[in-house]
Design a protein around this motif. Structure first.
Motif, PDB file in Angstrom:
ATOM      1  N   TYR A 200       9.964 -42.768  -3.218  1.00  0.00           N
ATOM      2  CA  TYR A 200       8.942 -42.117  -1.606  1.00  0.00           C
ATOM      3  C   TYR A 200       8.984 -41.753  -0.804  1.00  0.00           C
ATOM      4  CZ  TYR A 200       4.966 -44.296   1.524  1.00  0.00           C
ATOM      5  OH  TYR A 200       4.702 -44.644   2.617  1.00  0.00           O
ATOM      6  N   LEU A 201      10.485 -42.726  -0.881  1.00  0.00           N
ATOM      7  CA  LEU A 201      11.648 -42.853   0.059  1.00  0.00           C
ATOM      8  C   LEU A 201      12.147 -41.764   1.172  1.00  0.00           C
ATOM      9  CD1 LEU A 201      13.571 -46.451   0.652  1.00  0.00           C
ATOM     10  CD2 LEU A 201      11.082 -45.455   2.059  1.00  0.00           C
ATOM     11  N   THR A 202      12.460 -40.417  -0.291  1.00  0.00           N
ATOM     12  CA  THR A 202      13.175 -39.701  -0.271  1.00  0.00           C
ATOM     13  C   THR A 202      11.869 -38.386  -0.309  1.00  0.00           C
ATOM     14  OG1 THR A 202      13.231 -40.143  -2.427  1.00  0.00           O
ATOM     15  CG2 THR A 202      15.408 -40.788  -0.908  1.00  0.00           C
ATOM     16  N   GLY A 203      11.616 -38.378  -1.890  1.00  0.00           N
ATOM     17  CA  GLY A 203      10.655 -37.698  -1.917  1.00  0.00           C
ATOM     18  C   GLY A 203      11.295 -36.781  -2.796  1.00  0.00           C
ATOM     19  N   THR A 204      11.670 -37.164  -3.969  1.00  0.00           N
ATOM     20  CA  THR A 204      12.585 -36.449  -4.960  1.00  0.00           C
ATOM     21  C   THR A 204      13.290 -37.370  -6.108  1.00  0.00           C
ATOM     22  OG1 THR A 204      14.149 -34.906  -5.023  1.00  0.00           O
ATOM     23  CG2 THR A 204      14.891 -36.620  -3.623  1.00  0.00           C
ATOM     24  N   PHE A 205      13.412 -37.079  -7.703  1.00  0.00           N
ATOM     25  CA  PHE A 205      13.986 -37.484  -8.463  1.00  0.00           C
ATOM     26  C   PHE A 205      15.302 -37.341  -8.633  1.00  0.00           C
ATOM     27  CE2 PHE A 205       9.569 -38.283  -9.622  1.00  0.00           C
ATOM     28  CZ  PHE A 205       9.250 -39.280  -9.109  1.00  0.00           C
ATOM     29  N   ASP A 206      15.557 -35.672  -7.917  1.00  0.00           N
ATOM     30  CA  ASP A 206      16.747 -35.191  -8.658  1.00  0.00           C
ATOM     31  C   ASP A 206      18.045 -35.309  -7.561  1.00  0.00           C
ATOM     32  OD1 ASP A 206      18.221 -32.133  -7.678  1.00  0.00           O
ATOM     33  OD2 ASP A 206      17.539 -32.043  -9.238  1.00  0.00           O
ATOM     34  N   PHE A 207      18.848 -35.862  -8.525  1.00  0.00           N
ATOM     35  CA  PHE A 207      20.228 -36.757  -8.725  1.00  0.00           C
ATOM     36  C   PHE A 207      20.789 -35.398  -7.647  1.00  0.00           C
ATOM     37  CE2 PHE A 207      20.042 -38.528 -12.673  1.00  0.00           C
ATOM     38  CZ  PHE A 207      20.159 -39.334 -11.560  1.00  0.00           C
ATOM     39  N   ASN A 208      20.687 -33.959  -7.537  1.00  0.00           N
ATOM     40  CA  ASN A 208      21.385 -33.275  -6.274  1.00  0.00           C
ATOM     41  C   ASN A 208      21.154 -33.374  -5.355  1.00  0.00           C
ATOM     42  OD1 ASN A 208      23.576 -31.504  -8.391  1.00  0.00           O
ATOM     43  ND2 ASN A 208      22.223 -30.601  -8.937  1.00  0.00           N
ATOM     44  N   ILE A 209      20.099 -33.348  -5.168  1.00  0.00           N
ATOM     45  CA  ILE A 209      19.370 -33.784  -3.591  1.00  0.00           C
ATOM     46  C   ILE A 209      19.559 -35.354  -3.187  1.00  0.00           C
ATOM     47  CG2 ILE A 209      17.264 -33.993  -2.139  1.00  0.00           C
ATOM     48  CD1 ILE A 209      15.907 -31.486  -3.985  1.00  0.00           C
ATOM     49  N   LEU A 210      19.352 -36.395  -4.142  1.00  0.00           N
ATOM     50  CA  LEU A 210      19.120 -37.177  -3.907  1.00  0.00           C
ATOM     51  C   LEU A 210      20.517 -37.852  -3.095  1.00  0.00           C
ATOM     52  CD1 LEU A 210      17.569 -39.377  -6.920  1.00  0.00           C
ATOM     53  CD2 LEU A 210      17.020 -39.645  -3.950  1.00  0.00           C
ATOM     54  N   CYS A 211      21.865 -37.904  -3.694  1.00  0.00           N
ATOM     55  CA  CYS A 211      23.260 -37.795  -4.238  1.00  0.00           C
ATOM     56  C   CYS A 211      23.986 -36.899  -2.933  1.00  0.00           C
ATOM     57  CB  CYS A 211      23.788 -37.914  -5.546  1.00  0.00           C
ATOM     58  SG  CYS A 211      23.848 -39.067  -6.189  1.00  0.00           S
ATOM     59  N   ASN A 212      23.195 -35.818  -1.856  1.00  0.00           N
ATOM     60  CA  ASN A 212      23.687 -35.032  -0.787  1.00  0.00           C
ATOM     61  C   ASN A 212      23.807 -35.525   0.322  1.00  0.00           C
ATOM     62  OD1 ASN A 212      24.175 -32.797   0.577  1.00  0.00           O
ATOM     63  ND2 ASN A 212      22.428 -31.656   0.027  1.00  0.00           N
ATOM     64  N   PRO A 213      24.935 -35.666   1.153  1.00  0.00           N
ATOM     65  CA  PRO A 213      25.799 -36.459   1.801  1.00  0.00           C
ATOM     66  C   PRO A 213      24.020 -36.202   3.249  1.00  0.00           C
ATOM     67  CG  PRO A 213      27.126 -36.633   1.343  1.00  0.00           C
ATOM     68  CD  PRO A 213      26.053 -35.822  -0.117  1.00  0.00           C
ATOM     69  N   GLU A 214      23.544 -35.401   3.344  1.00  0.00           N
ATOM     70  CA  GLU A 214      22.755 -34.635   3.617  1.00  0.00           C
ATOM     71  C   GLU A 214      21.518 -34.254   3.585  1.00  0.00           C
ATOM     72  OE1 GLU A 214      24.316 -30.960   4.579  1.00  0.00           O
ATOM     73  OE2 GLU A 214      26.827 -30.817   5.363  1.00  0.00           O
ATOM     74  N   GLY A 215      21.160 -34.789   2.674  1.00  0.00           N
ATOM     75  CA  GLY A 215      19.852 -35.123   2.333  1.00  0.00           C
ATOM     76  C   GLY A 215      19.176 -36.406   2.553  1.00  0.00           C
ATOM     77  N   PRO A 216      17.721 -36.252   2.049  1.00  0.00           N
ATOM     78  CA  PRO A 216      17.284 -37.904   2.390  1.00  0.00           C
ATOM     79  C   PRO A 216      16.646 -39.137   2.563  1.00  0.00           C
ATOM     80  CG  PRO A 216      15.889 -36.799   0.362  1.00  0.00           C
ATOM     81  CD  PRO A 216      17.314 -35.536   0.936  1.00  0.00           C
TER      82      PRO A 216
END
Length: 640
Positions: A200-216
Motif C-alpha cells: 500500500y505504501l509503495t504501490g509494488t510487490f517487486d523486489f527490484n523496485i522495493l529495494c532500490n534506494p531511489e524507489g518508493p
C-alpha cells in the motif's frame, strides 16, 4: 549469458514430486528414490553452473557491483500499472548462494534417504514430499516479488507439515506437524499484513523496485507514526514476525523441538538449508529497506536474535534427546544470523553483519546437515534418540564418529573449520555495534561448544551400554553424504565470502580480528574442556552440577515451561474466555434463530399445504369465492 534455464532448477523437483506423487504406488519403490536423486543431481548441476557464470562471468555491472538479473518472469495478476504479481526467477548474490546451498543439502539428503528410509512403508510418499519441499524453497529464494515469496513461503509450511507427519500412525508425529503448521500460520498472518501495508505504501510487490534506494520504499521515512515507529517500520516488524515464526525465533520457537518427530533426513533438510533459514533470507532480501528506512525495526531483529540464541543454547545444555539438542542448537545459530543482520549497516564495511550472517548461513548449512545426518546414522544403528542410552559407539561407527567430530569442531568455532570464520565475523560486527550483543554471543559460543561436545562424548565415548544388537556402521548411501559434508565443513570457511555476498553488491576485503577471535576460541576451548571433564568418562560430576543449579536446571530442562504457558493461554484464556462464549452465542443465538425461522416456515407450510390439494372442486370453489369477494368490494367502493 542467458539465464532463462534457471526456471528448471525449481521445476525439476516439482516434476519429480508429480511423478512420485501420482505414480509412486504403481512403479517400483526403489525407482522413486533414484528418480528423486537424479532430479536433484540435475538441479544441483544447474545451480553450480549458474553460480559459476553469475559470479565469475556476467554478474558484475560496470561499477563492480553484482547486478540483479531476471532469469525468467511471467505476469500472473495485475491490479494497477505498478502493482502486479509475477512468477519469476531473480538472480543476485544471495539467491544464487541459496540455490547452491539448497540443492547441495537436498541432494545429500536424497542420497542419504536411499539407505535410511529403505523398507519404510511410505518410501515413495516420502520422496515425493521431499521433492515438493525442495521445489518450495527454491521457488521462495528466487522470487522476483514479495507475493511470490509469500506463496512459496506457505507451500514450505505445507511441505514441512506433510514431512513431519510422515509417521502419521504415531499420535506424537501428527500433533507435532499440527503444532508446526498452526504456530507458523499465526506468524505468517503478521507477514501477510506486513506485505499488504508495504504494498500500500509503495504501490509494488517487486523486489527490484522495493529495494532500490531511489524507489518508493525509501520515501516512506516520514510516513505516519504510531507508538514511535513509522508505518513502514511497523510493516517491516510484521514481516519479521513471519520470518521469526519460520526460523523458530522466540516466542514462536515452540514448534521446532517437536518437529523432530519426522524422519531424521527431514530434520536435516529443515534445519540446514530450508525452512528455518527462510526467515533469515527474508530479512536479507528486504535488508536495504530495514537498514535505511526503518533501523528501529532492524534493532528489533537484533534483540530477538540475540535473546533467542542464548535462550536456546541454555536449553540445549539440558536435553537428552540428541535430535532435540540439535534442534535447539539450530535455533541458537539462527539467532546468531538474525543478530548479525540486526547489527549491520548498509554498504561496504558497514554491511559486515549482513555478509557475516549470509556467510554463517552458508557454513551452518554444511555442518548442521552433517550433525543431523550423523545423528540419523546413530539412531539407524541403535534405534534410540536418548543420549543416556548411548556410549562408546566410536569403535562400531568410525565414519560417523570422525565426521560428527568435525561438525562439532566447526559449530564450536574452532579453526580452521568453517564455523570459526563465519562466527568470528558475526562477533566483530556485534562488537562494533553494541558490546552487550558481543558479550551475549561470546557466552553463547562457550555454551555451544559445551553442549555439542557433551553430545559428542556422550555418544562416542563413556561407558558402553547394553544394545539389543551389535551396532553397525551405516551403508554407503548414508556415509557418502557424511564424508562430503565433513569435507565441506572443513574447507568452506576459506571462501572469500565478502567478495561475493555483500549488502550492496560491492565486494570488500575482510581481515582477521585476533583481539576478538582469540577470546572466542578461548571460550570455545573452555566449553570443550568442561564437556571433556564431565562426560568423557562416567562420573558424578554432571549430577553434582545439576544439583548446584537447583530450580534453574529444572526450568531449562522443561524449556522454561513455554509449552505449558501456551497451552494455558490457549485452553484457559482463548478457549474458555473467548471461544466458549462465542460458541454459546453461535449455538443459542445464531443457530437458534435459524432453527426458529425453519420451524415457523415449516409450521406455516403445514397450515397452508391444503391449498395445493389437487382437487378441482376445491380450486373452483376458491375461485368463485374470490370473484364474489371482489364483486362485493367493488360494489362497496362504488356506493361510497
Amino acid at each position: 549469458m542467458e539465464f532463462s534455464y534457471t526456471i528448471y532448477i525449481a521445476l525439476i523437483p516439482f516434476a519429480v514430486f508429480v511423478i512420485n506423487g501420482l505414480f509412486g504406488s504403481k512403479i517400483k519403490e526403489s525407482f522413486t528414490g533414484y528418480l528423486g536423486v537424479a532430479g536433484m543431481v540435475v538441479a544441483t548441476y544447474l545451480s553450480y553452473f549458474t553460480a559459476y557464470h553469475y559470479f565469475f562471468k556476467v554478474g558484475k555491472a560496470v561499477d563492480g557491483a553484482y547486478q540483479k538479473v531476471i532469469g525468467f518472469n511471467m505476469e500472473w495478476l495485475r491490479f494497477t500499472e505498478s502493482l502486479h504479481i509475477d512468477i519469476g526467477v531473480l538472480l543476485d548474490p544471495i539467491s544464487v548462494m541459496m540455490l547452491v546451498v539448497i540443492t547441495t543439502i537436498s541432494l545429500m539428503v536424497h542420497i542419504y534417504s536411499l539407505g535410511y528410509m529403505k523398507g519404510d512403508k511410505g518410501y515413495s510418499r516420502f520422496f515425493a514430499f521431499l521433492s515438493l519441499f525442495t521445489f518450495s524453497m527454491l521457488g521462495l529464494v528466487v522470487a522476483t516479488n514479495i507475493f511470490q515469496m509469500y506463496m512459496f513461503w506457505e507451500l514450505v509450511g505445507l511441505s514441512s507439515y506433510l514431512l513431519i507427519a510422515h509417521y502419521y500412525q504415531k499420535p506424537s508425529a501428527v500433533a507435532a506437524s499440527k503444532k508446526a503448521f498452526i504456530v507458523t500460520r499465526f506468524a505468517d498472518l503478521g507477514f501477510l499484513i506486513g506485505i499488504l501495508i508495504l504494498s500500500y505504501l509503495t504501490g509494488t510487490f517487486d523486489f527490484n523496485i522495493l529495494c532500490n534506494p531511489e524507489g518508493p520504499a525509501f520515501m516512506q521515512s516520514s510516513s505516519a507514526v504510531f507508538l514511535g515507529l513509522s508505518t513502514m517500520g511497523w510493516a517491516l516488524i510484521l514481516i519479521f514476525m513471519g520470518g521469526a515464526g519460520k526460523s523458530a525465533m522466540f516466542p514462536f520457537h515452540i514448534w521446532l523441538p517437536d518437529a523432530m518427530e519426522g524422519p531424521t533426513p527431514v530434520s536435516a533438510l529443515i534445519h540446514a538449508a530450508t525452512m528455518v533459514v527462510a526467515g533469515v533470507f527474508l530479512i536479507a532480501r528486504l535488508f536495504p529497506i530495514f537498514a535505511i528506512v526503518a533501523p528501529n525495526a532492524l534493532e528489533v531483529v537484533a534483540v530477538i536474535g540475540g535473546f533467542s540464541s542464548i535462550f536456546a543454547a541454555v536449553i540445549a545444555c539440558t536435553q537428552t534427546d540428541i535430535k532435540r539438542i540439535l534442534a535447539f542448537s539450530t535455533m541458537s545459530q539462527i539467532g546468531y544470523m538474525m543478530l548479525a543482520l540486526g547489527v549491520s549497516g548498509y554498504g561496504a564495511e558497514a554491511g559486515l553483519g549482513f555478509m557475516a550472517s549470509m556467510f554463517h548461513l552458508f557454513t551452518h548449512a554444511m555442518f548442521k546437515a552433517l550433525l543431523f545426518l550423523g545423528a540419523g546414522a546413530i539412531i539407524h544403528a541403535i534405534h534410540t534418540n536418548n543420549l543416556s542410552e548411548m556410549g562408546n559407539l566410536r569403535k562400531y561407527m568410525p565414519i560417523p564418529h570422525i565426521t560428527f567430530l568435525i561438525a562439532c569442531l566447526a559449530i564450536s568455532g574452532i579453526p580452521p573449520f568453517a564455523g570459526f570464520f563465519s562466527k568470528d565475523e558475526i562477533l566483530v560486527a556485534a562488537y562494533n555495534h553494541n558490546q552487550i550483543y558481543f558479550w551475549v554471543e561470546w557466552i553463547v559460543a562457550g555454551l555451544t561448544a559445551f553442549y555439542m561436545f557433551r553430545l559428542y562424548f556422550g555418544i562416542f565415548w563413556g561407558k558402553e551400554k547394553k544394545y539389543d544388537h551389535t551396532p553397525h556402521d551405516a551403508p554407503f548411501s548414508m556415509t557418502f553424504p557424511l564424508i562430503f559434508l565433513a569435507i565441506a565443513s572443513a574447507i568452506v570457511g576459506f571462501i572469500p565470502f565478502s567478495n561475493f555476498v555483500t549488502s550492496d553488491g560491492l565486494p570488500f576485503d575482510i581481515q582477521m580480528h585476533w583481539e576478538i577471535a582469540l577470546p572466542s576460541i578461548g571460550i570455545a576451548i573452555f566449553g570443550i574442556i568442561v564437556a571433556f571433564v564431565f562426560y568423557k568418562k562416567e562420573s558424578d560430576l554432571p549430577n553434582r552440577a545439576v544439583a548446584s543449579f537447583g530450580s534453574f536446571y529444572k526450568y531449562a530442562l522443561n524449556k522454561f515451561y513455554f509449552d505449558e504457558l501456551y497451552l494455558f493461554v490457549a485452553r484457559k484464556v482463548i478457549f474458555k474466555r473467548f471461544s466458549s462464549p462465542i460458541a454459546w452465542f453461535d449455538r443459542h443465538i445464531i443457530d437458534a434463530t435459524m432453527d426458529g425461522v425453519a420451524t415457523i416456515t415449516n409450521y406455516i407450510a403445514l397450515k397452508i399445504k391444503g391449498l395445493q390439494s389437487g382437487q378441482l372442486q376445491q380450486y373452483a370453489s376458491v375461485f368463485v369465492s374470490g370473484v364474489l369477494l371482489l364483486i362485493v368490494i367493488f360494489i362497496y367502493l362504488i356506493s361510497v
